[in-house]
Structure formats: structure tokens, C-alpha cells
Design a protein around this motif. Structure first.
Motif, PDB file in Angstrom:
ATOM      1  N   ILE A  63       0.805  -1.227   0.000  1.00 35.84           N
ATOM      2  CA  ILE A  63       0.000   0.000   0.000  1.00 35.84           C
ATOM      3  C   ILE A  63       0.835   1.272   0.000  1.00 35.84           C
ATOM      4  CG2 ILE A  63      -1.985  -1.081   1.120  1.00 35.84           C
ATOM      5  CD1 ILE A  63      -1.053   0.189   3.761  1.00 35.84           C
ATOM      6  N   VAL A  64       2.153   1.190  -0.156  1.00 32.94           N
ATOM      7  CA  VAL A  64       2.965   2.399  -0.005  1.00 32.94           C
ATOM      8  C   VAL A  64       2.621   3.455  -1.049  1.00 32.94           C
ATOM      9  CG1 VAL A  64       4.940   1.607  -1.403  1.00 32.94           C
ATOM     10  CG2 VAL A  64       5.284   3.279   0.435  1.00 32.94           C
ATOM     11  N   ASP A  65       2.367   3.055  -2.272  1.00 31.20           N
ATOM     12  CA  ASP A  65       2.034   4.033  -3.305  1.00 31.20           C
ATOM     13  C   ASP A  65       0.692   4.698  -3.029  1.00 31.20           C
ATOM     14  OD1 ASP A  65       4.385   3.787  -4.844  1.00 31.20           O
ATOM     15  OD2 ASP A  65       3.622   1.948  -5.753  1.00 31.20           O
ATOM     16  N   ARG A  66      -0.265   3.945  -2.490  1.00 32.97           N
ATOM     17  CA  ARG A  66      -1.550   4.536  -2.124  1.00 32.97           C
ATOM     18  C   ARG A  66      -1.355   5.581  -1.011  1.00 32.97           C
ATOM     19  NH1 ARG A  66      -5.314  -0.916  -1.459  1.00 32.97           N
ATOM     20  NH2 ARG A  66      -4.123  -2.192  -2.935  1.00 32.97           N
ATOM     21  N   ILE A  67      -0.523   5.252  -0.037  1.00 34.93           N
ATOM     22  CA  ILE A  67      -0.263   6.159   1.082  1.00 34.93           C
ATOM     23  C   ILE A  67       0.361   7.456   0.580  1.00 34.93           C
ATOM     24  CG2 ILE A  67       1.202   6.499   3.121  1.00 34.93           C
ATOM     25  CD1 ILE A  67      -1.124   4.739   3.827  1.00 34.93           C
ATOM     26  N   ILE A  68       1.385   7.336  -0.259  1.00 34.09           N
ATOM     27  CA  ILE A  68       2.089   8.525  -0.744  1.00 34.09           C
ATOM     28  C   ILE A  68       1.194   9.349  -1.661  1.00 34.09           C
ATOM     29  CG2 ILE A  68       4.026   9.294  -2.176  1.00 34.09           C
ATOM     30  CD1 ILE A  68       5.663   6.991  -0.953  1.00 34.09           C
ATOM     31  N   ALA A  69       0.416   8.676  -2.501  1.00 32.73           N
ATOM     32  CA  ALA A  69      -0.484   9.405  -3.398  1.00 32.73           C
ATOM     33  C   ALA A  69      -1.567  10.147  -2.625  1.00 32.73           C
ATOM     34  CB  ALA A  69      -1.125   8.441  -4.399  1.00 32.73           C
ATOM     35  N   ALA A  70      -2.002   9.589  -1.492  1.00 29.93           N
ATOM     36  CA  ALA A  70      -3.085  10.196  -0.726  1.00 29.93           C
ATOM     37  C   ALA A  70      -2.634  11.366   0.127  1.00 29.93           C
ATOM     38  CB  ALA A  70      -3.740   9.142   0.169  1.00 29.93           C
ATOM     39  N   GLY A  71      -1.331  11.424   0.457  1.00 25.57           N
ATOM     40  CA  GLY A  71      -0.831  12.454   1.365  1.00 25.57           C
ATOM     41  C   GLY A  71       0.139  13.405   0.707  1.00 25.57           C
ATOM     42  N   GLY A  72       1.157  13.787   1.429  1.00 30.06           N
ATOM     43  CA  GLY A  72       2.147  14.717   0.903  1.00 30.06           C
ATOM     44  C   GLY A  72       3.244  14.957   1.926  1.00 30.06           C
ATOM     45  N   LEU A  73       4.244  15.731   1.549  1.00 35.23           N
ATOM     46  CA  LEU A  73       5.345  16.070   2.441  1.00 35.23           C
ATOM     47  C   LEU A  73       4.926  17.165   3.413  1.00 35.23           C
ATOM     48  CD1 LEU A  73       8.298  16.103  -0.123  1.00 35.23           C
ATOM     49  CD2 LEU A  73       7.761  14.301   1.546  1.00 35.23           C
ATOM     50  N   TYR A  74       5.645  17.270   4.497  1.00 35.64           N
ATOM     51  CA  TYR A  74       5.381  18.345   5.459  1.00 35.64           C
ATOM     52  C   TYR A  74       5.786  19.688   4.848  1.00 35.64           C
ATOM     53  CZ  TYR A  74       4.289  15.418   9.486  1.00 35.64           C
ATOM     54  OH  TYR A  74       3.673  14.555  10.360  1.00 35.64           O
ATOM     55  N   PRO A  75       4.962  20.716   5.024  1.00 35.35           N
ATOM     56  CA  PRO A  75       5.325  22.034   4.513  1.00 35.35           C
ATOM     57  C   PRO A  75       6.326  22.716   5.451  1.00 35.35           C
ATOM     58  CG  PRO A  75       3.247  22.182   5.670  1.00 35.35           C
ATOM     59  CD  PRO A  75       3.640  20.718   5.691  1.00 35.35           C
ATOM     60  N   ALA A  76       6.908  23.803   4.986  1.00 35.20           N
ATOM     61  CA  ALA A  76       7.776  24.608   5.836  1.00 35.20           C
ATOM     62  C   ALA A  76       6.969  25.244   6.959  1.00 35.20           C
ATOM     63  CB  ALA A  76       8.463  25.692   5.010  1.00 35.20           C
ATOM     64  N   VAL A  77       7.636  25.547   8.066  1.00 31.81           N
ATOM     65  CA  VAL A  77       6.997  26.251   9.178  1.00 31.81           C
ATOM     66  C   VAL A  77       7.121  27.753   8.954  1.00 31.81           C
ATOM     67  CG1 VAL A  77       7.183  26.794  11.636  1.00 31.81           C
ATOM     68  CG2 VAL A  77       7.365  24.419  10.866  1.00 31.81           C
ATOM     69  N   ARG A  78       5.997  28.428   9.039  1.00 34.47           N
ATOM     70  CA  ARG A  78       5.975  29.893   8.942  1.00 34.47           C
ATOM     71  C   ARG A  78       5.666  30.443  10.338  1.00 34.47           C
ATOM     72  NH1 ARG A  78       2.524  31.761   4.144  1.00 34.47           N
ATOM     73  NH2 ARG A  78       4.339  30.831   3.100  1.00 34.47           N
ATOM     74  N   GLU A  79       6.679  31.029  10.953  1.00 32.97           N
ATOM     75  CA  GLU A  79       6.548  31.527  12.319  1.00 32.97           C
ATOM     76  C   GLU A  79       6.322  33.036  12.290  1.00 32.97           C
ATOM     77  OE1 GLU A  79       9.170  31.738  16.440  1.00 32.97           O
ATOM     78  OE2 GLU A  79       9.698  30.288  14.890  1.00 32.97           O
ATOM     79  N   TYR A  80       5.208  33.450  12.877  1.00 30.25           N
ATOM     80  CA  TYR A  80       4.812  34.852  12.833  1.00 30.25           C
ATOM     81  C   TYR A  80       5.326  35.602  14.066  1.00 30.25           C
ATOM     82  CZ  TYR A  80       1.693  33.409   9.093  1.00 30.25           C
ATOM     83  OH  TYR A  80       1.188  32.900   7.914  1.00 30.25           O
ATOM     84  N   ARG A  81       5.876  36.776  13.813  1.00 29.57           N
ATOM     85  CA  ARG A  81       6.322  37.646  14.900  1.00 29.57           C
ATOM     86  C   ARG A  81       5.181  38.574  15.314  1.00 29.57           C
ATOM     87  NH1 ARG A  81      10.833  38.528  11.137  1.00 29.57           N
ATOM     88  NH2 ARG A  81      12.629  37.235  11.741  1.00 29.57           N
ATOM     89  N   SER A  82       5.364  39.230  16.454  1.00 31.33           N
ATOM     90  CA  SER A  82       4.324  40.115  16.978  1.00 31.33           C
ATOM     91  C   SER A  82       4.084  41.331  16.088  1.00 31.33           C
ATOM     92  CB  SER A  82       4.690  40.581  18.390  1.00 31.33           C
ATOM     93  OG  SER A  82       5.957  41.230  18.383  1.00 31.33           O
ATOM     94  N   ASP A  83       5.110  41.706  15.266  1.00 33.86           N
ATOM     95  CA  ASP A  83       4.931  42.869  14.389  1.00 33.86           C
ATOM     96  C   ASP A  83       4.272  42.514  13.059  1.00 33.86           C
ATOM     97  OD1 ASP A  83       6.913  41.520  13.042  1.00 33.86           O
ATOM     98  OD2 ASP A  83       8.434  43.096  13.234  1.00 33.86           O
ATOM     99  N   GLY A  84       3.884  41.246  12.902  1.00 41.07           N
ATOM    100  CA  GLY A  84       3.209  40.819  11.680  1.00 41.07           C
ATOM    101  C   GLY A  84       4.129  40.199  10.648  1.00 41.07           C
ATOM    102  N   SER A  85       5.461  40.372  10.815  1.00 39.88           N
ATOM    103  CA  SER A  85       6.401  39.737   9.898  1.00 39.88           C
ATOM    104  C   SER A  85       6.539  38.255  10.249  1.00 39.88           C
ATOM    105  CB  SER A  85       7.770  40.416   9.982  1.00 39.88           C
ATOM    106  OG  SER A  85       8.320  40.258  11.275  1.00 39.88           O
ATOM    107  N   SER A 201      -3.059  30.397   4.072  1.00 37.40           N
ATOM    108  CA  SER A 201      -2.684  29.644   2.872  1.00 37.40           C
ATOM    109  C   SER A 201      -2.335  28.205   3.247  1.00 37.40           C
ATOM    110  CB  SER A 201      -1.485  30.309   2.200  1.00 37.40           C
ATOM    111  OG  SER A 201      -0.338  30.229   3.050  1.00 37.40           O
ATOM    112  N   ARG A 202      -2.305  27.350   2.251  1.00 29.79           N
ATOM    113  CA  ARG A 202      -2.006  25.933   2.476  1.00 29.79           C
ATOM    114  C   ARG A 202      -0.545  25.601   2.153  1.00 29.79           C
ATOM    115  NH1 ARG A 202      -6.175  22.839   3.644  1.00 29.79           N
ATOM    116  NH2 ARG A 202      -4.997  20.953   3.094  1.00 29.79           N
ATOM    117  N   ASP A 203       0.292  26.598   1.998  1.00 36.56           N
ATOM    118  CA  ASP A 203       1.686  26.347   1.619  1.00 36.56           C
ATOM    119  C   ASP A 203       2.636  26.340   2.805  1.00 36.56           C
ATOM    120  OD1 ASP A 203       1.514  29.027   2.225  1.00 36.56           O
ATOM    121  OD2 ASP A 203       2.739  29.694   0.524  1.00 36.56           O
ATOM    122  N   ALA A 204       2.101  26.413   4.052  1.00 37.62           N
ATOM    123  CA  ALA A 204       2.979  26.477   5.220  1.00 37.62           C
ATOM    124  C   ALA A 204       2.254  25.938   6.443  1.00 37.62           C
ATOM    125  CB  ALA A 204       3.433  27.922   5.471  1.00 37.62           C
ATOM    126  N   TRP A 205       3.040  25.546   7.442  1.00 36.41           N
ATOM    127  CA  TRP A 205       2.552  25.194   8.765  1.00 36.41           C
ATOM    128  C   TRP A 205       2.651  26.476   9.585  1.00 36.41           C
ATOM    129  CZ3 TRP A 205       4.447  20.103  11.503  1.00 36.41           C
ATOM    130  CH2 TRP A 205       3.753  19.933  12.698  1.00 36.41           C
TER     131      TRP A 205
END
Length: 501
Positions: A63-85, A201-205
Motif C-alpha cells: 500500500i505504499v504508493d496509495r499512502i504517498i499518493a493520498a498524502g504529501g510532504l510536510y510544509p515549511a513552518v511559517r513563524e509569525y512575529r508580533s509585528d506581523g512579519s 494559505s495551504r503552503d505552510a505550517w
């Protein structure tokens, strides 16, 4: 009304561990039943990380191909600062596949989708979980286990050679056995929720207030779905509002952003983080697997993977004993898997301490490729090796070429319920064919040519050495030709492990 039936194995709990064990038994023609007291499958994300070693297990299960096709890699972490950056970083240390390790990175897949794929595979093998069927009580005797099941108000008495408790951290099987579950509550209470969410957005954690246990907030897009997973620590006491409105309020408060909106909640839970390990994994004819035997904090994505690998270890051993192998083989389940759980518990707890400070980085230590059974009675080296891999280690993959000219992967040769013996520049006639054992020779003029040197490099073998690999992909023995007789005990397990033997 009470009815009676007899089977070989009764599995209590149809989560990832119970499903994996059922697949392993189904592949080997063992008579079993898989019962689950819930009326329908679990529908939350909870364990969403599939580590590389588990991907190798899933390759063997088909089932490995089914698992990989159904999911995806972990996205990058986007850490927000208090100033909005914000800053961005990789939560998963990047790595590339190698000939020995074809799966380099963990995959993200919500637990309910992983379990759905496992159920489909079990269905292909002619079996299905029995939902709404609860184990009420059981007793043990000379004939095995006598269990009472209840479904739709009707009781049924089942006699089984073995019972396996795969029924989670609050395991009724473990409690009935009287097995202690020592450990500790880690002083962290958190929520996890699968939601439909607007504003991110869905491009980051997305992470807010890292370093503050009171105000941390993480929102991760769940691969393979349109959902986001919200994770956040909460006070140790008191009610928490897990409705869409309540979660939206939490997002506004902790992110400082009024544009975030939880539109609906698919699943949500508030829980205390614990680290606990059962004192015993076996009491006579009853075994514990998965969360029934160990519970972990979620940091590092170890719990689900450890549970699946428990079942993968136990399955072939149950089948072998049911087909005539000595019962002592089953003692190796606890001997091998309990130390692994102890090590993983320590790692998860360390990662939790780091996460409290905002450090979410994950390296090789979470991938479970280096876990093994070096101290097992099923690990043999003659003579003792000076460098690895050693008996008890995970068997590496290796691309080779068949004598016909076709490419051949070692993992393709391991796939299935058999044991596998490789002879490197060795005489095939030294070992007689027998049921349950596949024998391959590697070298110039042999059936397999080590064209790139990957087999020799991966196994550190010399001419005339033999490598025996267990059905679960671990090295049982590495011996020279003159010590081949020492493999006889393993060959007996191979014969007993054959379907219908």
C-alpha cells in the motif's frame, strides 16, 4: 441470546495497529476476527506522520504508493512575529533517498485516511473489521482465551488461541489483565481539531507565539484533504469550547488576526499528554500492541508508527506458532518491542521539551530507520562482526541486476510472508530448498549481479557470507558458509510460517 465460535486470534481494536495485525494474519491464512466497539471508523487526524520505516512496512503490505499518493510532504513552518512579519524554516531536516534507504522523508497523512487504506487492503484479502462489537470480558485457560462479545445487544462467546489488545490507551484488555501502565502525565493539556478554515494559505505550517506555552498556536494544512489541523496548548483545568465559534475566538486571540474564520469542525479533541509504558506486553495467551502498550506525546510523530511496527513484529510470530513453531517465539515480541517503545517514549518527551521552547525541528532520529533488535535471541552472527549492519538491524534495500538483465530491488525480493537468505559470492548448493525460505545468490555469474556494489556496501559482506532476513525486514543472521548449520532454528520458523502449513 448467546452463540459460540472458535478462531485462532481475536483482535480487539480496529485502529492502525489492529488493522496491520489483521493484514499480517490474513496474508498467512490465519483464522481471526477483528472487533471494534465504536460503531464506525475513527474520523480524526491525530497521528498524521508516516515515518520512513513505516513506509517500508507499507511497501511490504502493498500500500505504499496509495499512502504517498493520498498524502504529501510536510510544509515549511511559517513563524509569525508580533509585528506581523514572519520567518520560514523546514520542520523536517531534508534528506535524499539512497540505495539503502528508498524513503528519506516522512509523509503527512491524517490517521483516518491511513486507516481507510489499511481497511481497503484488508478487504482485498477477504476480511473486514466488525464495528459496534465490544469485548465485554475474557478469561484464560488451557485451551486459550474465552471471550464474550456484545453486538446489537446480543452476546457471543468466542474461543481463541490468542487475544490481542489493540484497544488504545484506555485499553480494557490491559485493565482486565491487571498490567500496570506506569509513567507520567507531562503537565501539558492541548487541543487538536480538524477544521475548514478561511484566512490562511495551504503552503505552510502556520505558527504563532512559539516559546509561550500559554499562547502557542499551530495551524497545519492536512495533506490529502481540504482541512487544517489546529493544535494549541490549553489550561490544565476547565472547559474548552471546541465549536467553530470557540476555535475562531481562540485563533483571533492568539494570532491577533481578525481575518481567520473556522467555518466548520470535522473532529476535535482536548487531551492530556502522557508518557506511559506497560509493564508487560504478554500475559499467557494475551498480547498488547500499540497505544494499549505505550502512549506518547505527539511530538515527533512516533506513536502511530511504533504501533504499526508492533503489529508487524507480532503478526508473523503468531502465524508461525499457530503453524507449529515453539511458543517461546512469542516471548520475543515483548523482548524486542518493549525496549523500542521505551526509547521512543524518551525521544518524544525530549522533543516535547524542545517544542515548548518553539523548536520543532525533526531529524533522522524520528525516522525509525535505526531502531532494531540487536539484543534479541533472534539475532545471530558467526563470527561476530566488527562493523555493521549487525544481526537485529533493519535490512537495507539495494538495487541490483538479475542475470536476465532486468533491474531488481532487494526490497522486492523481501516482499511477502517468507524468510529470505542471500549468499554473497557463495555456492547456492550449500543450502537446500525448503518451504517458507527464498534463497538468492549475489555475485558474478550468480542470479543477482551487484552491479553498483550496493549490496556489498549496504551489508558489508565478504565472499562466502550469508545474510538471513526475517519476514519483517530485519536481519536475523549473518554467517559464513561453514556456520550455515546455525541457521537451522530460523529455517524451522520459516517452515512454520508458511500459509496453511
Amino acid at each position: 441470546m448467546t452463540s459460540h465460535s472458535k478462531i485462532d486470534v481475536l483482535i480487539c481494536g480496529a485502529g492502525a495497529a489492529g488493522l496491520t495485525l489483521a493484514i499480517e494474519l490474513a496474508r498467512r491464512g490465519i483464522a481471526f476476527r477483528l472487533v471494534e466497539k465504536m460503531d464506525s471508523p475513527f474520523h480524526g487526524s491525530r497521528g498524521k506522520g508516516i515515518q520512513p520505516r513505516t513506509l517500508e512496512v507499507f511497501e511490504d503490505l502493498g500500500i505504499v504508493d496509495r499512502i504517498i499518493a493520498a498524502g504529501g510532504l510536510y510544509p515549511a513552518v511559517r513563524e509569525y512575529r508580533s509585528d506581523g512579519s514572519h520567518t520560514e524554516s523546514e520542520v523536517v531536516e531534508r534528506a535524499e533517498p539512497t540505495p539503502a534507504e528508498p524513503y528519506a522523508l516522512p509523509q503527512m497523512l491524517p490517521q483516518y485516511l491511513t486507516e481507510a487504506i489499511l481497511r481497503d487492503r484488508l478487504c482485498e484479502l477477504g476480511h473486514a473489521p466488525e464495528f459496534g462489537c465490544e469485548l465485554i470480558d475474557f478469561s484464560q485457560g488451557e485451551a486459550g482465551v474465552v471471550a464474550r462479545l456484545r453486538r446489537h445487544g446480543n452476546d457471543e462467546v468466542v474461543q481463541a488461541r490468542y487475544l490481542v489488545g489493540a484497544d488504545g490507551g484506555r485499553s480494557s484488555v490491559r485493565k482486565t489483565l491487571g498490567v500496570d501502565f506506569p509513567g507520567k502525565t507531562l503537565g501539558v493539556r492541548a487541543i487538536v481539531a480538524d477544521v475548514v478554515l478561511d484566512g490562511l494559505s495551504r503552503d505552510a505550517w502556520h505558527r504563532f507565539n512559539d516559546g509561550s506555552m500559554e499562547r502557542q498556536l499551530a495551524v497545519c494544512p492536512l495533506a490529502g484533504t481540504a482541512l487544517f489541523q489546529i493544535q494549541a496548548p490549553i489550561p490544565l483545568e476547565g472547559e474548552v469550547d471546541l465549536s467553530a465559534a470557540g476555535l475562531t475566538a481562540m485563533l483571533h486571540d492568539r494570532s491577533g488576526r481578525g481575518d481567520l474564520l473556522v467555518k466548520s469542525v470535522s473532529w476535535a479533541s482536548a487531551y492530556q499528554m502522557n508518557a506511559r509504558l506497560a509493564d508487560r506486553y504478554r500475559v499467557q495467551q494475551v498480547f498488547l500492541v500499540g497505544d494499549a502498550a505505550h502512549i506518547h506525546p505527539p511530538t515527533g510523530g512516533q506513536g502511530l508508527n511504533t504501533s504499526i511496527q508492533d503489529a508487524y513484529n507480532l503478526g508473523w510470530k503468531l502465524a508461525a506458532v499457530l503453524n507449529g513453531a515453539e511458543d517461546a517465539l512469542l516471548d520475543t515480541y515483548e523482548q524486542e518491542r518493549r525496549p523500542v517503545a521505551a526509547e521512543v517514549l524518551g525521544l518524544s518527551t525530549q522533543l516535547l521539551a524542545a517544542a515548548k521552547q518553539g523548536d520543532m525541528r525533526r531529524g533522522r532520529n524520528v525516522r525509525q530507520l535505526d531502531l532494531g533488535y540487536a539484543d534479541s535471541v533472534l539475532a545471530l552472527e558467526r563470527p561476530e562482526r566488527l562493523h555493521g549492519p549487525y544481526a537485529g538491524d533493519r535490512a537495507p534495500d539495494a538495487p541490483m541486476r538479475g542475470a536476465s538483465g532486468r533491474p531488481v530491488r532487494l526490497f522486492d525480493l523481501l516482499k511477502g510472508t517468507h524468510w529470505t537468505l542471500f549468499g554473497y559470492e557463495a555456492d547456492r548448493a550449500c543450502v537446500a530448498a525448503r518451504a517458507g525460505l527464498r534463497i538468492h545468490t549475489v555475485g558474478e555469474g550468480a542470479e543477482l549481479v551487484d552491479e553498483g556494489g550496493h549490496f556489498r556496501a549496504g551489508y558489508a559482506v565478504s565472499a562466502g557470507e550469508w545474510v538471513l532476513v526475517r519476514p519483517d525486514g530485519y536481519i536475523a543472521a549473518i554467517v559464513g558458509t561453514e556456520q550455515l548449520g546455525a541457521l537451522e532454528v530460523f529455517f524451522q520458523y520459516a517452515e512454520c510460517g508458511m500459509p496453511g502449513a
